[in-house]
Motif scaffolding. Sequence first.
Motif, short mmCIF file in Angstrom:
data_model
loop_
_atom_site.label_atom_id
_atom_site.label_comp_id
_atom_site.label_asym_id
_atom_site.label_seq_id
_atom_site.Cartn_x
_atom_site.Cartn_y
_atom_site.Cartn_z
N ILE A 3 43.57 59.13 -26.35
CA ILE A 3 43.97 60.37 -25.69
C ILE A 3 44.44 60.11 -24.26
CG2 ILE A 3 43.07 62.55 -24.78
CD1 ILE A 3 41.37 62.79 -27.26
N TRP A 4 43.72 59.25 -23.53
CA TRP A 4 44.07 59.01 -22.12
C TRP A 4 45.47 58.39 -22.00
CZ3 TRP A 4 43.16 60.68 -17.56
CH2 TRP A 4 43.53 59.94 -16.44
N LYS A 5 45.79 57.46 -22.89
CA LYS A 5 47.11 56.85 -22.84
C LYS A 5 48.20 57.87 -23.15
CE LYS A 5 46.02 51.99 -23.74
NZ LYS A 5 46.25 50.84 -24.66
N LYS A 6 47.93 58.78 -24.08
CA LYS A 6 48.90 59.83 -24.39
C LYS A 6 49.10 60.75 -23.18
CE LYS A 6 48.56 60.35 -29.42
NZ LYS A 6 48.26 61.30 -30.52
N MET A 7 48.00 61.11 -22.54
CA MET A 7 48.09 62.05 -21.42
C MET A 7 48.81 61.45 -20.22
SD MET A 7 44.28 63.75 -21.64
CE MET A 7 44.46 64.77 -20.19
N THR A 8 48.69 60.15 -20.01
CA THR A 8 49.30 59.51 -18.84
C THR A 8 50.64 58.86 -19.14
OG1 THR A 8 48.01 57.50 -19.28
CG2 THR A 8 47.06 59.11 -17.74
N ARG A 9 51.10 58.97 -20.38
CA ARG A 9 52.36 58.34 -20.76
C ARG A 9 53.52 58.98 -19.98
NH1 ARG A 9 53.42 58.17 -27.01
NH2 ARG A 9 53.18 60.40 -26.70
N GLN A 10 54.33 58.14 -19.36
CA GLN A 10 55.44 58.61 -18.54
C GLN A 10 56.73 58.61 -19.34
OE1 GLN A 10 55.26 55.80 -15.33
NE2 GLN A 10 53.79 57.00 -14.16
N ALA A 11 57.57 59.62 -19.07
CA ALA A 11 58.86 59.70 -19.76
C ALA A 11 59.83 58.68 -19.19
CB ALA A 11 59.44 61.10 -19.61
N SER A 12 60.70 58.20 -20.03
CA SER A 12 61.78 57.31 -19.60
C SER A 12 62.90 58.13 -18.98
CB SER A 12 62.31 56.53 -20.81
OG SER A 12 63.58 56.02 -20.55
N VAL A 13 63.39 57.67 -17.84
CA VAL A 13 64.51 58.35 -17.18
C VAL A 13 65.72 58.38 -18.11
CG1 VAL A 13 66.03 58.35 -15.18
CG2 VAL A 13 63.65 57.64 -14.92
N GLN A 14 65.98 57.26 -18.76
CA GLN A 14 67.15 57.18 -19.65
C GLN A 14 67.01 58.14 -20.83
OE1 GLN A 14 69.96 55.60 -18.93
NE2 GLN A 14 68.93 55.10 -17.00
N GLN A 15 65.77 58.35 -21.30
CA GLN A 15 65.53 59.29 -22.39
C GLN A 15 66.00 60.68 -21.99
OE1 GLN A 15 61.36 59.70 -23.30
NE2 GLN A 15 61.63 61.60 -24.42
N TYR A 16 65.69 61.10 -20.76
CA TYR A 16 66.08 62.43 -20.30
C TYR A 16 67.58 62.52 -20.06
CZ TYR A 16 61.32 64.21 -19.65
OH TYR A 16 60.06 64.67 -19.84
N LEU A 17 68.13 61.50 -19.41
CA LEU A 17 69.56 61.52 -19.11
C LEU A 17 70.38 61.55 -20.39
CD1 LEU A 17 69.70 58.95 -16.16
CD2 LEU A 17 69.89 61.45 -16.01
N LYS A 18 69.91 60.82 -21.41
CA LYS A 18 70.62 60.77 -22.69
C LYS A 18 70.53 62.12 -23.39
CE LYS A 18 70.89 57.99 -26.92
NZ LYS A 18 70.30 56.86 -27.68
#
Length: 460
Positions: A3-18
Motif C-alpha cells: 500500500i505504501w508504495k502505491k500511495m507514494t508512487r509518482q507519475a511520469s512527466v512523459q505519461q502526462y504530456l503524452k
Amino acid sequence: MNIWKKMTRQASVQQYLKADVRFEKTLQARDLMALGIGAVIGTGIFILPGTVAATKSGPSVSLSFLLAALVCATAAMCYAEFASALPVAGSAYSYGTIIFGQFIGWVIGWALVLEYMLAVATVSVGFSAYFNSFLKGFGWHLPAAISGPLNPGQHTYVNLIAVLVVWLIGWMLSRGLQTSMRINDLMVIVKVLIIVLFVLVGLFYIRPHNWTPFTPFGSKGIVAGAATVFFAYLGFDAVSSSAPEVKNPQRNLPIGIIGTLIIATILYMAVSIVLTGMVPYTKLNVADPVAFALQLFHLNFVSGVISIGAMAGMFTMMVTMIYSSSRLVYAIGRDGLLPQFLGNLNAQHLPNHSLWIVTLIVSLLGGFINLDQLAELVNIGTLIAFSFVSLGIIPLRKRTDIQNDGFKVPFYPILPIISLILCLGLMTQLQSLTWIASLIWFAIGVVIYLGYGMNHSKIE
C-alpha cells in the motif's frame, strides 16, 4: 506492490504530456488573463473595499489590498513556475502527483474539487439574487417556489436561475473553447469597463478630507484588512488548469497567472481609493457600499450599471471555475483515481464527460442546498493546494527529469518557504466549523481513494 508504495508512487512527466497532447492548443496569454480576471474579480470588488474600510482599515484599505496582493504573489509565482515546468492538465493535483506521489496528489485534487464546485454553486446563488433584483426593476417577480433552496417550510423548492445559469455555461463550454473564450473575453471587458466607469465618475465626487485620518486603526488595521481581503484574490490558480490547451505554455502561463494578479490589484486599489474619497469610511459598512456611494450623489443610473457589472463578474467567475473543475476531474479520471470515462476526450478533443458531471453536481448544489455555512470551505481547499504547490518548488528544482526553460520563482528557496508559512498562517484563522466540515470531506476522500482509486490507478 504494498500500500505504501502505491500511495507514494509518482507519475511520469512523459505519461502526462503524452496523454494531454490530444488537447487542441487554442489559448493565448490574453485568454488566460481573461480567465484569471474572470475568476478573481467578482462582486467582491463592489463590496469588500467599503466593508473592510469601515470595520478594519479605514481609507488605508487600498494598502490592505496591496499587502494581500504581495502575499498572494508568493503563491502565484510558485504556480507560474510549476505551470511553466509542467504544462499538463490538472493544475496542483498533477503537480502534487508528480512531485509527492499518488496519495498527496489525490488529497490536493480532492481539496480542489471542493473549492471549485462549491465556489461555483455559491456564486450561482448570488447571480440568481442579482438577477431577481434586476427583474424587479421592471416590475417582474419570480414565484418564491423557484427562487430558493429546497425548504418546504419556507415554500421554496428550487433556485431555478442558479440551475439554469450553470447549465448555460456548461452548454457553452461543451461547444468548444474558441466560442466560449470569445464570450468570456467580452464579459470580462464589460466588467472591467464598468469598474473603470465607477472610478472615472467617482473621481469628480472625491472629498480629500474623507481620507483623513488615513490609518485610523493603525498598521494593525492594514494587516487585519489584508487578512480579510486576501481571499478576494483567489481564483488565479485556475489558470494553470488550462495548461495543455495553451499555445507556448512556458511563456503564456506565467503571463496569465502573474498578469491576472497585477490587473486585479490595480482595479481593487482604484475602487478602494475612489470609494473612501467619496464617502467617509465610517458610513461604508453596508451591504453594497459602491451602490450606496453612487446613490448618495444621486447617480442612480451608474448604480444600475454597476449591478450589470456584478452579474457579468459572477458569470465570468463561473465560466472559469466550471472550465477548471472539468479539467481537474478529467485529470483525476485520466489517472484512474475516478472512473475512466471521466478521463476521456470526445471527437472535438474536449473532456465533455467530466464537464457534464461537474455541471450536474454544481447545479444540484446551487439549486437545492443552502450553502451559507459551507462557503468558507472554498478557502481551506485553496490554501491546502497553495501550501503543497509552495512546498513543491523545492523538490521540483531537484528533479533532473523535469526541464524548465521558462519562469522560475526568484529568491529561491526563500519565497516558496515564505509562501508556505503565510498559507499555513491563514489556515489557522479559519473557523472551527470550517475545519470540522473539511475533515469530514477529506475522510470521504480517503475512503474513495482506498476503496477505488488506489486499486484502479494508472499512474506509472
